[in-house]
Design a protein around this motif. Structure first.
Motif, PDB file in Angstrom:
ATOM      1  N   HIS A  46      77.078  18.278 -13.802  1.00 40.44           N
ATOM      2  CA  HIS A  46      75.667  18.414 -14.130  1.00 40.44           C
ATOM      3  C   HIS A  46      74.946  17.066 -14.154  1.00 40.44           C
ATOM      4  CE1 HIS A  46      74.963  22.707 -15.321  1.00 40.44           C
ATOM      5  NE2 HIS A  46      76.282  22.707 -15.279  1.00 40.44           N
ATOM      6  N   GLY A  47      75.627  16.006 -13.788  1.00 43.91           N
ATOM      7  CA  GLY A  47      74.988  14.705 -13.702  1.00 43.91           C
ATOM      8  C   GLY A  47      75.008  13.877 -14.969  1.00 43.91           C
ATOM      9  N   PHE A  48      75.785  14.276 -15.970  1.00 46.79           N
ATOM     10  CA  PHE A  48      75.873  13.518 -17.216  1.00 46.79           C
ATOM     11  C   PHE A  48      76.946  12.438 -17.093  1.00 46.79           C
ATOM     12  CE2 PHE A  48      73.412  17.030 -18.411  1.00 46.79           C
ATOM     13  CZ  PHE A  48      72.831  16.806 -19.646  1.00 46.79           C
ATOM     14  N   ALA A 100      60.802  15.408 -22.385  1.00 45.95           N
ATOM     15  CA  ALA A 100      60.156  16.398 -23.242  1.00 45.95           C
ATOM     16  C   ALA A 100      60.136  17.775 -22.590  1.00 45.95           C
ATOM     17  CB  ALA A 100      58.728  15.954 -23.557  1.00 45.95           C
ATOM     18  N   SER A 101      60.611  17.881 -21.352  1.00 42.27           N
ATOM     19  CA  SER A 101      60.573  19.151 -20.623  1.00 42.27           C
ATOM     20  C   SER A 101      61.605  20.128 -21.179  1.00 42.27           C
ATOM     21  CB  SER A 101      60.845  18.905 -19.141  1.00 42.27           C
ATOM     22  OG  SER A 101      61.030  20.127 -18.448  1.00 42.27           O
ATOM     23  N   VAL A 102      61.189  21.403 -21.321  1.00 41.79           N
ATOM     24  CA  VAL A 102      62.147  22.405 -21.773  1.00 41.79           C
ATOM     25  C   VAL A 102      63.186  22.690 -20.691  1.00 41.79           C
ATOM     26  CG1 VAL A 102      60.627  23.501 -23.447  1.00 41.79           C
ATOM     27  CG2 VAL A 102      60.598  24.278 -21.069  1.00 41.79           C
ATOM     28  N   LEU A 137      60.175  29.401 -24.892  1.00 43.37           N
ATOM     29  CA  LEU A 137      61.307  30.312 -24.746  1.00 43.37           C
ATOM     30  C   LEU A 137      61.208  31.126 -23.451  1.00 43.37           C
ATOM     31  CD1 LEU A 137      61.810  31.636 -28.396  1.00 43.37           C
ATOM     32  CD2 LEU A 137      63.217  29.982 -27.164  1.00 43.37           C
ATOM     33  N   ARG A 138      59.993  31.508 -23.065  1.00 45.39           N
ATOM     34  CA  ARG A 138      59.814  32.218 -21.789  1.00 45.39           C
ATOM     35  C   ARG A 138      60.248  31.333 -20.624  1.00 45.39           C
ATOM     36  NH1 ARG A 138      56.995  36.954 -22.385  1.00 45.39           N
ATOM     37  NH2 ARG A 138      55.569  37.085 -24.190  1.00 45.39           N
ATOM     38  N   GLN A 139      59.867  30.067 -20.668  1.00 48.87           N
ATOM     39  CA  GLN A 139      60.250  29.148 -19.603  1.00 48.87           C
ATOM     40  C   GLN A 139      61.772  28.976 -19.544  1.00 48.87           C
ATOM     41  OE1 GLN A 139      57.910  25.439 -19.223  1.00 48.87           O
ATOM     42  NE2 GLN A 139      56.624  26.256 -20.869  1.00 48.87           N
ATOM     43  N   ILE A 140      62.396  28.829 -20.709  1.00 47.44           N
ATOM     44  CA  ILE A 140      63.850  28.668 -20.752  1.00 47.44           C
ATOM     45  C   ILE A 140      64.536  29.907 -20.180  1.00 47.44           C
ATOM     46  CG2 ILE A 140      65.848  28.505 -22.299  1.00 47.44           C
ATOM     47  CD1 ILE A 140      64.141  26.703 -24.107  1.00 47.44           C
ATOM     48  N   ALA A 141      64.074  31.092 -20.569  1.00 44.09           N
ATOM     49  CA  ALA A 141      64.672  32.332 -20.068  1.00 44.09           C
ATOM     50  C   ALA A 141      64.534  32.424 -18.550  1.00 44.09           C
ATOM     51  CB  ALA A 141      64.009  33.539 -20.737  1.00 44.09           C
ATOM     52  N   GLU A 155      68.864  23.456 -19.247  1.00 46.59           N
ATOM     53  CA  GLU A 155      70.058  22.900 -18.601  1.00 46.59           C
ATOM     54  C   GLU A 155      71.222  22.791 -19.578  1.00 46.59           C
ATOM     55  OE1 GLU A 155      70.848  19.267 -15.571  1.00 46.59           O
ATOM     56  OE2 GLU A 155      70.047  18.678 -17.516  1.00 46.59           O
ATOM     57  N   ILE A 156      70.936  22.328 -20.797  1.00 54.24           N
ATOM     58  CA  ILE A 156      71.990  22.211 -21.813  1.00 54.24           C
ATOM     59  C   ILE A 156      72.598  23.579 -22.100  1.00 54.24           C
ATOM     60  CG2 ILE A 156      72.408  21.768 -24.261  1.00 54.24           C
ATOM     61  CD1 ILE A 156      72.241  19.177 -22.898  1.00 54.24           C
TER      62      ILE A 156
END
Length: 493
Positions: A43-45, A149-151, A281-285, A156-157
């Motif tokens: 994942h690039g970490f 600051a982006s959800v 939460l909508r964006q994350i889903a 991703e987490i």
């Protein structure tokens, strides 16, 4: 002249609250963490290792007082020694992996990429009272994104956490990543007209939802209730009308994410911060769906309330949904093995500037216990091939055999104890879990052969086989010295 008193011998015991880890424990943990690290790497970490020792200021603790110099952390004052720090400075063993990340992000802010994505694995220390299953040194496994600051970082987490659980062997259907948002709760508190001085009390009571249910939380939010012992627990003092939005929030979970989010929108009413949290939460889903993380792996769930007092935005936890038997033989769900969320102020106390961050921490010991409960860890660790010593004057020959095996990628060692009693050598091989023992006396050396003893087969034959079977399936074979590696490889597969 009187003789000095003989000093008492030290006790050979582990300090209270600490434990020792031997071969299989270390191997299982390392293998599990290696699999998780591979997921994080994909994942690039980047991996990060920090010092076990930090300044007390960097850890975010107040300077220990005179009466409790080690309150919460293992701390000490720096001495005026050459090469040391300033005398009187307080140092401490790290108590988590997040505080060192804050220090690193501030110290190297001009050198690190932004956002900075890192994972860290290692021991931490807590100077707290130990108890059953609670140690003062334990492992943590963290992954964080600092500076975004982006959800999308939160999504991703969550997706990465689901991938990590599957990588260590947890099947789909046996785990669930559950996601909530502190902003939604803030909107609910606003809709319920909860005073600022009541907010923390409300948080504490809704955290008991799983334990006491709807009516129990309603009582705790309003006039209070009696606990199991009959003792009175005071309520927060809300009216039932005020408690309504809070209960609607806790019961918003529905058949799918879309319905749950609609219920949350209704619970926050006209609160702007609440609406912002629902939108996040909508964006994350939506992003999780685009990543291929279906709702059977990660789901919006308002019942996730632990940590809401600390996190500032999305919050999540990974729960194992399969059942195990407790010590009394009762079935119970295994429960949470990881948690995290979005938090502000990570670097602010170093630089004065807010730096958004989000991350997750996996409970290493707890996840490993879950793997063992599912039969996914705890397999017998195969020891090294043991080359026995029949003639100590030919030690070079035995070392050459072990070197040939190692060069072929086979774990091997030469017996280095007293070779006089050959039986003790085989007992040693058995204690080491050796699959094979190599034997070469003077006669075999002259003929250029070795005896290869299959210890696993030998134990099986001794336990199960008849005399006829034993004769037809000998566990010890003679091969040419040149064929040693090939024969050992055939036996161990």
């Amino acid at each position: 002249m009187a003789k000095d008193k003989k000093q008492p011998r030290p006790k050979a015991e582990t300090p209270k609250g600490f434990r020792d880890y031997f071969g299989q424990d270390v191997t299982e943990r390392r293998d599990m963490l290696d699999r998780i690290a591979q997921v994080y790497h994909r994942h690039g970490f980047d991996p990060l290792e920090t010092s076990a020792v930090e300044t007390v200021e960097a850890l975010g603790k107040f300077l220990p007082d005179v009466d409790r110099p080690n309150a919460g952390v293992f701390a000490w004052q720096e001495e005026a020694v050459p090469g040391g720090g300033t005398a009187g400075d307080w140092l401490a063993l790290r108590y988590d992996l997040t505080a060192p990340l804050a220090r690193v992000a501030a110290q190297y802010r001009n050198d690190l990429p932004s956002p900075y994505r890192r994972f860290a694995m290692g021991p931490v220390w807590r100077n707290e009272k130990p108890g059953p299953g609670r140690f003062r040194q334990f492992y943590q496994c963290d992954a964080d994104t600092v500076g975004s600051a982006s959800v999308a970082a939160d999504a991703e987490i969550c997706g990465m956490l689901a991938d990590a659980l599957e990588a260590v062997g947890i099947d789909r259907g046996d785990y669930l990543v559950r996601i909530n948002n502190r902003k939604v709760l803030n909107g609910v508190l606003e809709a319920a007209q909860v005073r600022e001085d009541q907010a923390e009390d409300v948080l504490r009571q809704i955290d008991k939802f799983d334990k006491v249910g709807r009516e129990g939380v309603l009582a705790l939010l309003t006039t209070g209730r009696l606990d199991d012992s009959g003792a009175r627990i005071d309520g927060v003092g809300l009216s039932e009308a005020q408690a309504g939005p809070v209960l609607a929030f806790l019961e918003a979970k529905d058949a799918d994410n879309a319905a749950t989010l609609d219920n949350l929108s209704a619970a926050v009413g006209g609160s702007a911060i609440g609406a912002e949290g629902v939108d996040e939460l909508r964006q994350i889903a939506a992003m999780l769906a685009a990543m291929g993380v279906a709702e059977d792996r990660a789901v919006i769930d308002p019942a996730v309330v632990r940590g809401l007092g600390y996190y500032t935005g999305p919050v999540f936890e990974a729960e194992l949904t399969f059942e195990i038997l407790d010590e009394k033989g009762r079935k119970r769900q295994f429960g949470s093995v990881a948690g995290g969320g979005r938090y502000d102020g990570l670097v602010e106390r170093f630089t004065g500037q807010k730096v958004p961050a989000t991350g997750v921490s996996i409970g290493v010991d707890r996840l490993l216990a879950a793997l063992r409960a599912k039969g996914l860890a705890g397999a017998e660790v195969v020891g090294p091939v043991v080359v026995t010593v029949m003639d100590r004057d030919r030690m070079s020959d035995y070392q050459a055999m072990a070197a040939d095996l190692r060069a072929a990628g086979i774990r091997a060692e030469v017996y280095l104890g007293n070779p006089k009693n050959f039986g003790n050598q085989l007992k040693y091989a058995d204690k080491r879990g050796a699959p094979v023992a190599i034997i070469q006396g003077g006669d075999e050396a002259e003929r250029g052969v070795v005896q290869v003893k299959d210890l696993i087969l030998g134990a099986k034959i001794a336990a199960e086989a008849s005399v006829e079977e034993w004769k037809s399936q000998p566990a010890q074979t003679e091969v040419a010295r040149a064929d040693l590696v090939a024969e050992v490889r055939r036996i161990i597969g």
